[in-house]
Write an enzyme that holds these catalytic residues in place. Structure first.
Site, PDB file in Angstrom:
ATOM      1  CG  LEU A  14      -2.037  -1.070   1.208  1.00 46.83           C
ATOM      2  CD1 LEU A  14      -2.913  -0.938   2.442  1.00 46.83           C
ATOM      3  CD2 LEU A  14      -2.875  -1.002  -0.042  1.00 46.83           C
ATOM      4  CG  HIS A  15       2.967   2.285  -3.683  1.00 47.06           C
ATOM      5  ND1 HIS A  15       2.668   3.270  -4.605  1.00 47.06           N
ATOM      6  CD2 HIS A  15       2.735   1.111  -4.309  1.00 47.06           C
ATOM      7  CE1 HIS A  15       2.282   2.707  -5.746  1.00 47.06           C
ATOM      8  NE2 HIS A  15       2.317   1.391  -5.583  1.00 47.06           N
ATOM      9  CG  LEU A  16       1.073   8.767  -2.623  1.00 44.92           C
ATOM     10  CD1 LEU A  16       0.484   9.084  -1.257  1.00 44.92           C
ATOM     11  CD2 LEU A  16       2.024   9.869  -3.056  1.00 44.92           C
TER      12      LEU A  16
END
Length: 87
Positions: A14-16
């Site tokens: 769950l990156h940006l």
């Protein structure tokens, strides 16, 4: 209150970008939406909270939805995670 566990399928976790998509989806509902990961609780409507959880590919999180549209919110978020959050 309803809850369900789901495994993150995104190769980069769950990156940006996926965190933003998750938050955008969560904000469509009136219910309080959180998720638990490694003993911590994150607000699914806050990008910083989601990013701060440091969720990686293969990690299991548990969504908890509480409110008038909790069932719909839980279903939509699980569906979004399972579809890869746009990746």
């Amino acid at each position: 209150m309803v809850s369900r566990k789901v495994v993150i399928k995104n190769p980069t976790g769950l990156h940006l970008r996926p965190a933003g998509i998750l938050c955008k989806e969560a904000m469509q509902y009136k219910s309080l939406i959180t998720f638990s990961f490694r003993g911590n609780t994150a607000n699914a409507k806050s990008v910083l909270s989601v990013l701060g959880a440091c969720v990686k590919c293969g990690d299991e999180i548990e969504f908890v939805c509480e409110g008038e549209d909790e069932e719909d919110a839980l279903h939509a978020l699980v569906k979004a995670i399972e579809s890869g959050l746009g990746e």
